[in-house]
Design a protein around this motif. Sequence first.
Motif, PDB file in Angstrom:
ATOM      1  N   LYS A 208       0.826  -1.200   0.000  1.00 50.87           N
ATOM      2  CA  LYS A 208       0.000   0.000   0.000  1.00 50.87           C
ATOM      3  C   LYS A 208       0.866   1.257   0.000  1.00 50.87           C
ATOM      4  O   LYS A 208       0.607   2.203  -0.760  1.00 50.87           O
ATOM      5  CB  LYS A 208      -0.906  -0.007   1.231  1.00 50.87           C
ATOM      6  CG  LYS A 208      -1.836   1.196   1.309  1.00 50.87           C
ATOM      7  CD  LYS A 208      -2.730   1.114   2.528  1.00 50.87           C
ATOM      8  CE  LYS A 208      -3.602   2.354   2.632  1.00 50.87           C
ATOM      9  NZ  LYS A 208      -4.492   2.313   3.811  1.00 50.87           N
ATOM     10  N   ALA A 324      -4.759  -3.007   5.475  1.00 47.43           N
ATOM     11  CA  ALA A 324      -5.323  -2.186   4.404  1.00 47.43           C
ATOM     12  C   ALA A 324      -5.841  -0.856   4.934  1.00 47.43           C
ATOM     13  O   ALA A 324      -5.880   0.143   4.195  1.00 47.43           O
ATOM     14  CB  ALA A 324      -6.462  -2.942   3.720  1.00 47.43           C
ATOM     15  N   ILE A 416      -7.571  -0.197   1.099  1.00 49.11           N
ATOM     16  CA  ILE A 416      -6.347  -0.437   0.348  1.00 49.11           C
ATOM     17  C   ILE A 416      -5.954   0.754  -0.524  1.00 49.11           C
ATOM     18  O   ILE A 416      -4.788   0.916  -0.894  1.00 49.11           O
ATOM     19  CB  ILE A 416      -6.505  -1.718  -0.523  1.00 49.11           C
ATOM     20  CG1 ILE A 416      -5.137  -2.286  -0.870  1.00 49.11           C
ATOM     21  CG2 ILE A 416      -7.325  -1.439  -1.762  1.00 49.11           C
ATOM     22  CD1 ILE A 416      -4.427  -2.910   0.276  1.00 49.11           C
TER      23      ILE A 416
END
Length: 434
Positions: A208, A324, A416
């Motif tokens: 990420k 996330a 995410i």
Amino acid sequence: MSMLSLIIKREFIAKVRNKSFIVMTFLSPLLIVGMSFFIAYLANMNKGEITKIAIHDEVGSLKADFKNTKEITYVDLSAMPLKLAKETASKNYEGLIYIPKVADSKELINKVEYISDESPSMEFIMDMEDVVDNQLTKNNLTALGFDSDKIEKAKTKASIHLLKFSGENTIKGINEIKIAIGGAFGYLIMMFIIIYGNFVMRSVIEEKTSRIIEIIISSVKPYQLMMGKIIGNSLAGILQFTIWAIVGGVLLFTATSFFGMQAGAQTSVDPAVMHAAQGELGNTIQTYIKEIFNLPLGTLISCFVIYFIGGYFLYSSLYAAIGAAVDSETDSQQFLLPIIMPLMLGVYVGIFTVVNDPHGTVATVFSMIPFTSPIVMLMRIPFGVPWWQLAISIGLLFGTFLGVVWFASKIYRIGILMYGKKPTWKELYKWLKY
């Protein structure tokens, strides 16, 4: 399905090719085995040390009751003046037991002193108190006209013979062995979940923060990506655990054989004493081995695999969702406590309730709750669990896993692609509605 397999393969290869993974896979067994033998060596060194304790008994009624042991030697300094005895003890001894002269021996209940610059252990304090208690009890019995020696000789020590309804012999301490075996399996699951759940979370955070996820997500569904990470990391973890078990077992066997031969070469034992010890312990050891093999080991091992998979997938989904939702590992700390708490609760519930009442309400309920069942149920299985309880527990575990995957995938799908803002519990709840 082919996309999911590609993600699993990618995660597995990326993990096992990591230098830290390779180093720790082979270095960890060496460190663990080495540390075990180092601790054992230090423990043996401590056993050889003898503590010297001085005694100054102005009455002369208690000093004979302090018996020398393998660890402690008592030295009588009663002939010295108290001041000189204190000076001598402070320089040459660990401490000084001072027993003052009193008009009535009953006053010794709170008059005996232990003088030392070092704090004594609780066991040593209790031993001193036992000596004083025994002597005062004898004095009280004598004052009441009883013969304390006859009373002491009249005491007996019962040994209860344990049998099953089938007529088979059983042994003391089998419950502790059962809880130790079940607890070892449960603790292994907990450690695997924490270690490799964090790996899943870090993997998500790394992708990420590097923005690689923006490219990957264009061709892969968030659910597939999340499941691929979970399964890929789990396979890498299983491989690492397998290597640890093999390498650790070989190292432990080699080290034990080597040091055992060395110890045998340096220790001379009377063959008659050895034969007597073997005859005395032989039947007991055989009974213990028989009881262990009478445990439902097949059920325990198969359930370990089932709860291992269910528990890991359940918690790893939450770890992936947390990864996330945050931008850094530091931000994840506020969300990790609610995940770790059920695991810790399962361990404590298992230790303090299962061993005393494995089929009680508390143990049974927590072995059904999906977030604690992988640990508590494995502790209960050695005591015998009805098949319908196992079926309900496993069904609830995998049913909850499916629900948590749905819950985690919704957070994963939104989080995410979110950057630059620390999410709150309120915002996570909103993401579930998108």
